[in-house]
Design a protein around this motif. Structure first.
Motif, PDB file in Angstrom:
ATOM      1  N   ASP B 213       0.838  -1.198   0.000  1.00  0.00           N
ATOM      2  CA  ASP B 213       0.000   0.000   0.000  1.00  0.00           C
ATOM      3  C   ASP B 213       0.880   1.257   0.000  1.00  0.00           C
ATOM      4  O   ASP B 213       2.083   1.194   0.276  1.00  0.00           O
ATOM      5  CB  ASP B 213      -0.873  -0.021   1.277  1.00  0.00           C
ATOM      6  CG  ASP B 213      -2.146   0.801   1.157  1.00  0.00           C
ATOM      7  OD1 ASP B 213      -2.315   1.517   0.151  1.00  0.00           O
ATOM      8  OD2 ASP B 213      -2.972   0.718   2.094  1.00  0.00           O
ATOM      9  N   LEU B 387      -4.829   2.630   0.055  1.00  0.00           N
ATOM     10  CA  LEU B 387      -5.716   1.619  -0.510  1.00  0.00           C
ATOM     11  C   LEU B 387      -6.442   0.852   0.597  1.00  0.00           C
ATOM     12  O   LEU B 387      -7.588   0.439   0.423  1.00  0.00           O
ATOM     13  CB  LEU B 387      -4.926   0.654  -1.405  1.00  0.00           C
ATOM     14  CG  LEU B 387      -4.525   1.224  -2.770  1.00  0.00           C
ATOM     15  CD1 LEU B 387      -3.598   0.268  -3.506  1.00  0.00           C
ATOM     16  CD2 LEU B 387      -5.763   1.529  -3.627  1.00  0.00           C
ATOM     17  N   THR B 391     -10.300   0.519  -0.199  1.00  0.00           N
ATOM     18  CA  THR B 391     -10.832  -0.815  -0.543  1.00  0.00           C
ATOM     19  C   THR B 391     -11.398  -1.532   0.693  1.00  0.00           C
ATOM     20  O   THR B 391     -11.613  -2.736   0.649  1.00  0.00           O
ATOM     21  CB  THR B 391      -9.727  -1.705  -1.159  1.00  0.00           C
ATOM     22  OG1 THR B 391      -8.753  -2.005  -0.149  1.00  0.00           O
ATOM     23  CG2 THR B 391      -9.033  -1.014  -2.326  1.00  0.00           C
TER      24      THR B 391
END
Lengths: 444, 444
Positions: B213, B387, B391
């Protein structure tokens, strides 16, 4: 290829030096040790120069090279250390360092005789007349947590039924530390000020630390580094290590308890860390290597942390002690009192494993990087490597020989770490002093 | 005494430069910015020299001094930066830096006319023709956690009912980071390898990170430091700060989850950190200062972290964005796609508070020390600065314009951070690129 474990003629216990004080049984610095550090004559303002300690004397290594006693190649590297630390010597690797050891033994042993002692006399200064500084520029400092007895005892204070977290026996747990506040033995630091929160308080308060502690650790210094993205195999790790020092990881327990979730210790540690000025080289430690063992039932390290050499002699036996001298003791001329002893050979991870793990994600190590071992407590309650352990979290004060009591450190207290390597049929060597003193907090 | 918030003629939005590209509306580097960095001509191997960026040009500051355009005192300091970074300029304090800004504006503004442009021509190089490196030697790197939206979202993944820990609104939480692996925009790094443990696995395994990430952060660089034991009062903190950069705190989420207890993130972060090469100075940021506010009901900072100036203009408005370009996008000539935006003014703590807190325990700061702000997510789910947030912990992939999906980063992905300061009636300034690219793991 010679390995840092290898024993050769420089470890011969019969070796003696023409520096007579190096032959006394209790010296930390017999000719079998030859630790490396940075010195200048006390009271002068010149640049610090690389040196070794021999008995009660300091040998100026650039001076020795200028006097023709060290080879030109070594002299060239040593000159680049002047004013900046041992980093250039660290970066050239173990073979150069071993050569230095061999040339020093050739020059300093008793058989070298009167010519050598006359030649080298101008390069010697009594230890009592020198100032020592940090042995190298420390770019990054990482503190590990390899003392399983410490981790268990401290874990019990928080989680009585489950003291060790599930990762402990798999991961050499560590965290990045503050490099700027690392000082050398003799360091005096202000009691830290910070936020704390009493369990029954609604809000935190800000003031001098009330639970100031030491932590007994060993420090490992990196020699040659690695390129970013290129890990260091466990079989190569020893060749990347330069040597060991003693390390006191001063800790503010009350600040630590309030600040450390979720990202770990920060201001509870960053105010000061003290190391010993003399680096005991990996070569000097060769006779004190031990098998790396774990209790039955404990997991074997994952393959990247496992090698035959690490199993057979990855551990290093260093007898460690903590001594405390309060201001009252100092004023009364009383010697420091011993609080505990432990053995670095009981560390749950070896220095090679610390290095390999640290570089396993591709992180680049640099010459002079410092690893703290984590607190090296022994298996019994009396062997706690911090006051937190010895006083059961501050609940049970210890009583000193002069009647004073301590749960945590008071202003004026000096803590001395002691490290000594002993083995049957081997000349003992020591680390020299690692002392730090607490000064009152700055407030207002 | 001038304060770094003060606005003067160098911030006049009407100012134009004789470097025509500095006058285009979309340049990051108008004459009102004048960021500082270290450059050399691309393809050469000489030492890096201090520079400023103006439009699409780089001005060699030592060259400018040699051409008589900067005062002798500044020239002397700038020459000591050659080959070592901006640290000497950082150490001389804000008044010197402000003087440099004023002298540069005098030399580069359109009214300085043809004489100045002819004189300075030899010291200019197109940005496209230079190589940039880290702006300074970073002795210590500390990563804070001031993004409350990030802390809340990430906390919810672990503790749905109690996402923020009790200390969050009192303590500017931070931890020490790894300095050696900090690189400058353009950095390509190997996907880290490390230990992870699946929730249902009996034992951990070792292999390439599967949940790689980025984290969108702002970096603050320290100018003048403090002596050990001497804290920096909140009212003095701004004068100790040099300027800001963008910072990508690359993170291996699967490694982090397994290793971080109890001492915080370690190998999950230490493999790489990318910063932008141009330091936007505190003076350039003066028009973008904002009141430091907190939601009603949140505690007021403890007195050591509170001051009228910090309340009135402690925050800094920087519009931040993250852009992603996959290898497929690059191969197809497609531009990076914007993933989110946020505003640094929403940081829960100001840069002055970070500095004052860090030094409050007596820890000594040094010129060039770097503070990461922590991930700067905005208040809505689409404004996640990583992320992990966008997500929902890897549960909900995002779809890119070309149809590719991402939960975490794949090899070949490039992440670009963007920072821009805008305010009504003010000339906008920018930070320039902060780009990093993931290369495949080294294995075997």
């Amino acid at each position: 290829m010679t390995a840092s474990h290898d024993i050769d003629h420089t470890h011969d216990p019969a070796l003696r030096s023409w520096v007579a004080s190096a032959n006394t049984p209790d010296t930390d610095f017999p000719i079998q040790n030859l630790p490396l550090g940075m010195f200048r004559r006390a009271g002068t303002t010149g640049s610090f120069r690389p040196a070794t300690a021999i008995g009660d004397q300091v040998l100026d290594l650039i001076g020795a090279a200028e006097l023709g006693v060290l080879s030109d190649a070594l002299g060239a590297v040593l000159r680049t250390c002047e004013g900046m630390g041992l980093n250039p010597l660290m970066s050239v690797g173990p073979d150069f360092r071993r050569q230095l050891r061999h040339e020093l033994v050739a020059a300093l042993n008793a058989d070298a005789g009167p010519t050598s002692s006359q030649t080298l006399a101008p390069a010697l200064t009594p230890l009592a007349d020198v100032e020592l500084t940090l042995p190298c520029r420390i770019s990054d400092y990482t503190d590990f947590y390899t003392g399983i007895h410490h981790a268990t005892t401290v874990g019990k204070l928080f989680r009585p039924d489950n003291p060790l977290l599930p990762n402990y026996k798999w991961v050499p747990i560590g965290y990045h530390g503050r490099a700027s506040s690392i000082g050398v033995s003799g360091q005096t630091f202000r009691r830290p000020v910070g936020q704390t929160k009493a369990p029954d308080a609604e809000t935190p308060s800000f003031g001098p630390c009330k639970r100031l502690d030491y932590e007994l650790e060993v420090g490992a210094l990196v020699g040659t580094g690695n390129e970013s993205g290129q890990p260091i195999a466990i079989g190569d790790a020893e060749r990347h290590l330069f040597g060991l020092v003693l390390l006191n990881d001063w800790s503010a327990r009350d600040m630590q308890a309030w600040e450390y979730q979720p990202l770990g210790p920060f201001l509870a540690k960053s105010f000061a860390t003290t190391i010993s000025p003399w680096v005991v080289t990996m070569e000097a430690l060769a006779p004190f290597r031990r098998a790396f063992t774990r209790p039955d039932g404990d997991p074997r390290p994952l393959p990247y942390l496992d090698s035959p050499a690490n199993r057979e002699q990855g551990a290093i036996a260093v007898q460690l002690e903590v001594h405390l001298q309060t201001r009252a003791m100092r004023d009364a001329g009383e010697a420091p009192t011993k609080l505990m002893c432990s053995d670095f050979a009981e560390s749950y991870w070896t220095v090679a494993q610390m290095l390999t793990h640290h570089a396993s994600n591709g992180c680049n190590m640099q010459p002079g990087d410092l690893f703290g071992s984590g607190t090296q407590s022994g298996p019994t309650p009396e062997q706690g490597g911090s006051l937190l352990e010895l006083t059961q979290g501050g609940k049970q004060a210890i009583t000193l020989p002069n009647g004073e009591q301590r749960t945590f450190l008071q202003d004026g207290d000096s803590v001395a770490l002691v490290g000594r390597c002993e083995a049957p049929g081997r000349r003992s060597i020591g680390f020299g002093p690692c002392i730090g003193t607490v000064a009152p907090a700055v407030t207002g």
